[in-house]
Motif scaffolding. Sequence first.
Motif, PDB file in Angstrom:
ATOM      1  N   GLU A  29       0.823  -1.213   0.000  1.00  0.00           N
ATOM      2  CA  GLU A  29       0.000   0.000   0.000  1.00  0.00           C
ATOM      3  C   GLU A  29       0.854   1.259   0.000  1.00  0.00           C
ATOM      4  O   GLU A  29       0.556   2.231  -0.711  1.00  0.00           O
ATOM      5  N   ILE A  30       1.917   1.272   0.784  1.00  0.00           N
ATOM      6  CA  ILE A  30       2.797   2.445   0.811  1.00  0.00           C
ATOM      7  C   ILE A  30       3.403   2.678  -0.571  1.00  0.00           C
ATOM      8  O   ILE A  30       3.435   3.811  -1.075  1.00  0.00           O
ATOM      9  N   ARG A  31       3.878   1.612  -1.204  1.00  0.00           N
ATOM     10  CA  ARG A  31       4.493   1.745  -2.517  1.00  0.00           C
ATOM     11  C   ARG A  31       3.488   2.234  -3.566  1.00  0.00           C
ATOM     12  O   ARG A  31       3.835   2.979  -4.469  1.00  0.00           O
ATOM     13  N   ALA A  32       2.229   1.833  -3.409  1.00  0.00           N
ATOM     14  CA  ALA A  32       1.197   2.268  -4.350  1.00  0.00           C
ATOM     15  C   ALA A  32       0.820   3.732  -4.135  1.00  0.00           C
ATOM     16  O   ALA A  32       0.580   4.474  -5.098  1.00  0.00           O
ATOM     17  N   CYS A  33       0.776   4.161  -2.863  1.00  0.00           N
ATOM     18  CA  CYS A  33       0.354   5.525  -2.545  1.00  0.00           C
ATOM     19  C   CYS A  33       1.460   6.553  -2.761  1.00  0.00           C
ATOM     20  O   CYS A  33       1.188   7.684  -3.196  1.00  0.00           O
ATOM     21  N   VAL A  34       2.697   6.185  -2.427  1.00  0.00           N
ATOM     22  CA  VAL A  34       3.821   7.134  -2.541  1.00  0.00           C
ATOM     23  C   VAL A  34       4.985   6.457  -3.260  1.00  0.00           C
ATOM     24  O   VAL A  34       6.037   6.189  -2.653  1.00  0.00           O
ATOM     25  N   PRO A  35       4.831   6.175  -4.556  1.00  0.00           N
ATOM     26  CA  PRO A  35       5.884   5.458  -5.282  1.00  0.00           C
ATOM     27  C   PRO A  35       7.189   6.233  -5.397  1.00  0.00           C
ATOM     28  O   PRO A  35       8.241   5.646  -5.685  1.00  0.00           O
ATOM     29  N   TRP A  36       7.156   7.534  -5.141  1.00  0.00           N
ATOM     30  CA  TRP A  36       8.349   8.370  -5.226  1.00  0.00           C
ATOM     31  C   TRP A  36       9.193   8.305  -3.948  1.00  0.00           C
ATOM     32  O   TRP A  36      10.300   8.830  -3.898  1.00  0.00           O
ATOM     33  N   ALA A  37       8.685   7.685  -2.895  1.00  0.00           N
ATOM     34  CA  ALA A  37       9.431   7.579  -1.636  1.00  0.00           C
ATOM     35  C   ALA A  37      10.165   6.249  -1.571  1.00  0.00           C
ATOM     36  O   ALA A  37       9.696   5.233  -2.081  1.00  0.00           O
ATOM     37  N   ASP A  38      11.331   6.252  -0.933  1.00  0.00           N
ATOM     38  CA  ASP A  38      12.035   5.006  -0.658  1.00  0.00           C
ATOM     39  C   ASP A  38      11.465   4.399   0.622  1.00  0.00           C
ATOM     40  O   ASP A  38      10.935   5.103   1.481  1.00  0.00           O
ATOM     41  N   LEU A  39      11.604   3.084   0.750  1.00  0.00           N
ATOM     42  CA  LEU A  39      10.938   2.375   1.847  1.00  0.00           C
ATOM     43  C   LEU A  39      11.919   1.449   2.546  1.00  0.00           C
ATOM     44  O   LEU A  39      12.538   0.587   1.915  1.00  0.00           O
ATOM     45  N   LEU A  40      12.074   1.645   3.849  1.00  0.00           N
ATOM     46  CA  LEU A  40      12.947   0.811   4.670  1.00  0.00           C
ATOM     47  C   LEU A  40      12.139   0.164   5.776  1.00  0.00           C
ATOM     48  O   LEU A  40      11.522   0.850   6.591  1.00  0.00           O
ATOM     49  N   VAL A  41      12.122  -1.152   5.818  1.00  0.00           N
ATOM     50  CA  VAL A  41      11.528  -1.885   6.924  1.00  0.00           C
ATOM     51  C   VAL A  41      12.646  -2.275   7.885  1.00  0.00           C
ATOM     52  O   VAL A  41      13.635  -2.896   7.467  1.00  0.00           O
ATOM     53  N   VAL A  42      12.529  -1.884   9.139  1.00  0.00           N
ATOM     54  CA  VAL A  42      13.498  -2.285  10.153  1.00  0.00           C
ATOM     55  C   VAL A  42      12.902  -3.470  10.901  1.00  0.00           C
ATOM     56  O   VAL A  42      11.981  -3.321  11.710  1.00  0.00           O
ATOM     57  N   ASP A  43      13.396  -4.658  10.580  1.00  0.00           N
ATOM     58  CA  ASP A  43      12.912  -5.886  11.224  1.00  0.00           C
ATOM     59  C   ASP A  43      13.564  -5.975  12.597  1.00  0.00           C
ATOM     60  O   ASP A  43      14.756  -6.253  12.724  1.00  0.00           O
ATOM     61  N   ASP A  44      12.744  -5.755  13.630  1.00  0.00           N
ATOM     62  CA  ASP A  44      13.263  -5.604  14.987  1.00  0.00           C
ATOM     63  C   ASP A  44      13.404  -6.956  15.687  1.00  0.00           C
ATOM     64  O   ASP A  44      12.767  -7.229  16.708  1.00  0.00           O
TER      65      ASP A  44
END
Length: 248
Positions: A29-44
Amino acid sequence: MSDRPATSRVLVIVPAWNEEESIGDTVTEIRACVPWADLLVVDDGSSDGTRGAAENAGATVCQLPFNLGVGGAMRTGYRYALRHGYDVAVQIDADGQHDPRSLLSLLEPLGESDIVIGARFASKDDPYKVRGPRRWAMVLLATVLSRMAGTRLTDVTSGYRVCNRRAITVFAAHYPAEYLGDTVESLVIANRAGCTVTQVPVTMRPRAGGRASHSPVRAAIYLFRAFVALSLALVRKWPAQFEDPVAP
């Protein structure tokens, strides 16, 4: 939603601990809504398939060797943002409660504020309701931090927020890891460092997966721990100026 903020490099940071059920849909959903932003998941330090689900959905994943809590995960994210030259860092929870379609409205005030909080309770029409000790704690925290920030804040425990480069620099070095530190104490630190804070009304959604823990006992414990967290945040001494921790 796809309008990109002019000249800004934006990093969306998603702290995740055992969110295998929801992280894939959240990333998509994030990639679909804001494709111009980079996305980092911090697996805690997850013990389930959080990392694989995030990577399969297209996120860059930073995997921590053990669980540090939201504060530790977000400090990792802020350090990544600072080292890679991002202008804006966004925190979005992994459980689907934060609607990425609200992100542009949070980015707009960054020209005048260093931190923008996506706030529940800021609108009379907000369906998100909290009662009892948990609500009392939120009101207390909001009242104290509103006075510190010099503006009305209604939801200082919200994890949906955006920060500019100045706040990123502060948080990369000093983001607290203690209980409620990632929300309450982080705002105290930012205020003492000279950062300005504002809020934008947003609507929160139910969790997309996993289970939230709510009970009268847990609510009472939350109230007590909120008092402790606020007291520690107010008595701790932080330097008025921060140096860039990764400056050459």
